[in-house]
Design a protein around this motif. Structure first.
Motif, short mmCIF file in Angstrom:
data_model
loop_
_atom_site.label_atom_id
_atom_site.label_comp_id
_atom_site.label_asym_id
_atom_site.label_seq_id
_atom_site.Cartn_x
_atom_site.Cartn_y
_atom_site.Cartn_z
N MET A 93 0.87 -1.17 0.00
CA MET A 93 0.00 0.00 0.00
C MET A 93 0.91 1.22 0.00
N ILE A 94 1.01 1.88 -1.16
CA ILE A 94 1.92 3.01 -1.31
C ILE A 94 1.08 4.28 -1.46
N TYR A 95 1.17 5.15 -0.45
CA TYR A 95 0.46 6.42 -0.46
C TYR A 95 1.41 7.53 -0.92
N ASN A 96 0.84 8.55 -1.55
CA ASN A 96 1.65 9.73 -1.88
C ASN A 96 1.94 10.48 -0.58
N LYS A 97 2.80 11.50 -0.66
CA LYS A 97 3.24 12.14 0.57
C LYS A 97 2.12 12.88 1.30
N LEU B 174 -3.47 6.63 -3.56
CA LEU B 174 -2.90 5.31 -3.34
C LEU B 174 -2.45 4.73 -4.68
N LEU B 175 -1.25 4.19 -4.73
CA LEU B 175 -0.73 3.64 -5.97
C LEU B 175 -1.41 2.31 -6.28
N MET B 176 -1.98 2.24 -7.48
CA MET B 176 -2.69 1.05 -7.92
C MET B 176 -2.13 0.61 -9.27
N CYS B 177 -2.47 -0.60 -9.66
CA CYS B 177 -2.13 -1.06 -11.00
C CYS B 177 -3.35 -1.74 -11.61
N LYS B 178 -3.43 -1.62 -12.92
CA LYS B 178 -4.47 -2.33 -13.67
C LYS B 178 -3.85 -3.66 -14.09
N ARG B 179 -4.45 -4.76 -13.65
CA ARG B 179 -3.89 -6.09 -13.91
C ARG B 179 -4.00 -6.44 -15.40
N LEU B 180 -2.87 -6.80 -15.99
CA LEU B 180 -2.85 -7.16 -17.41
C LEU B 180 -3.01 -8.66 -17.63
N ARG B 181 -2.89 -9.44 -16.52
CA ARG B 181 -3.07 -10.89 -16.66
C ARG B 181 -3.72 -11.45 -15.40
N ASN B 182 -4.15 -12.70 -15.49
CA ASN B 182 -4.79 -13.34 -14.35
C ASN B 182 -3.78 -13.67 -13.27
N ASN C 155 -5.53 -3.31 -8.70
CA ASN C 155 -4.96 -4.00 -7.55
C ASN C 155 -3.81 -3.18 -7.00
N LEU C 156 -3.37 -3.53 -5.82
CA LEU C 156 -2.16 -2.96 -5.26
C LEU C 156 -0.96 -3.67 -5.89
N VAL C 157 0.20 -3.05 -5.86
CA VAL C 157 1.41 -3.72 -6.36
C VAL C 157 1.91 -4.71 -5.32
N GLY C 158 2.71 -5.65 -5.77
CA GLY C 158 3.26 -6.66 -4.87
C GLY C 158 3.74 -7.85 -5.67
N GLY C 159 4.10 -8.90 -4.97
CA GLY C 159 4.60 -10.06 -5.67
C GLY C 159 4.96 -11.19 -4.73
N LYS C 160 5.81 -12.06 -5.23
CA LYS C 160 6.16 -13.29 -4.53
C LYS C 160 7.35 -13.07 -3.61
N LEU D 280 0.40 1.34 -14.06
CA LEU D 280 0.34 1.98 -12.75
C LEU D 280 -0.46 3.28 -12.83
N TYR D 281 -1.18 3.59 -11.76
CA TYR D 281 -1.86 4.88 -11.66
C TYR D 281 -2.10 5.22 -10.19
N TRP D 282 -2.31 6.50 -9.91
CA TRP D 282 -2.62 6.96 -8.56
C TRP D 282 -4.13 7.08 -8.42
N SER D 283 -4.70 6.38 -7.46
CA SER D 283 -6.14 6.41 -7.25
C SER D 283 -6.49 7.38 -6.12
N ASP D 284 -7.55 8.16 -6.33
CA ASP D 284 -8.10 8.93 -5.23
C ASP D 284 -8.65 7.96 -4.19
N LEU D 285 -8.72 8.41 -2.95
CA LEU D 285 -9.18 7.53 -1.86
C LEU D 285 -10.70 7.53 -1.69
N ASN D 286 -11.41 8.27 -2.57
CA ASN D 286 -12.88 8.29 -2.46
C ASN D 286 -13.54 7.21 -3.30
N GLU D 287 -12.74 6.30 -3.85
CA GLU D 287 -13.29 5.17 -4.62
C GLU D 287 -13.95 4.16 -3.67
N ASP D 288 -14.82 3.33 -4.21
CA ASP D 288 -15.39 2.23 -3.43
C ASP D 288 -14.48 1.02 -3.62
N PHE D 289 -13.51 0.89 -2.73
CA PHE D 289 -12.52 -0.19 -2.86
C PHE D 289 -13.12 -1.56 -2.52
#
Length: 142
Positions: A8-12, A17-25, A32-37, A100-109
């Motif tokens: 969960m990466i917030y701007n200063k 909140l930093l989000m990504c649009k998933r390109l694969r399953n 989604n949030l970024v992350g990995g294995k 990657l994109y920055w999402s406003d926090l007023n979204e319905d997560f």
């Protein structure tokens, strides 16, 4: 049991909140949030900083990550470590794995037609709101 991390990466200013649009399953087409294995023999926090840099270009000089919570899935034989951080300054993010994109926090997560994770992202954001003062103190100790 395989480990993963979610970041969960917030701007200063803590208003995006930093989000990504998933390109694969899994979750192709959802945000989604970024992350990995977490690699074998790697600590959770080391994996978190590595994945963050690989997926976004954000380094440990730009942010301090705090271990917020874990999810353990016994049926799927995996667990997810959740880390949260607030950027110290503006950073140009880049990544080729997902858009990657920055999402406003007023979204319905909690909207599962838009966001991955079956409502977990909404839950995690609410946890950060409740504990923000404790998480982001200058003398916070992990």
């Amino acid at each position: 049991m395989q480990g993963y991390n979610v970041l969960m990466i917030y701007n200063k200013d803590m208003d995006k909140l930093l989000m990504c649009k998933r390109l694969r399953n899994p979750y192709k087409g959802l945000s989604n949030l970024v992350g990995g294995k977490i690699e074998h023999g790697e600590t959770g926090i080391t994996a978190a900083y590595r994945e963050l840099f690989e997926e976004t270009g954000i380094s440990s000089k730009d942010i301090v990550l705090h271990h917020l919570m874990d999810f353990k899935y016994y049926v799927q034989k995996c667990y997810v470590e959740v880390y949260v951080g607030k950027l110290k300054h503006d950073v140009a993010v880049f990544g080729d794995e997902n858009e990657l994109y920055w999402s406003d926090l007023n979204e319905d997560f909690f909207d599962m037609s838009v966001f991955a994770g079956e409502g977990n992202i909404g839950h995690m954001i609410e946890q950060v709101k409740m504990a923000e003062g404790q998480i982001f103190t200058d003398h916070h100790d992990d």
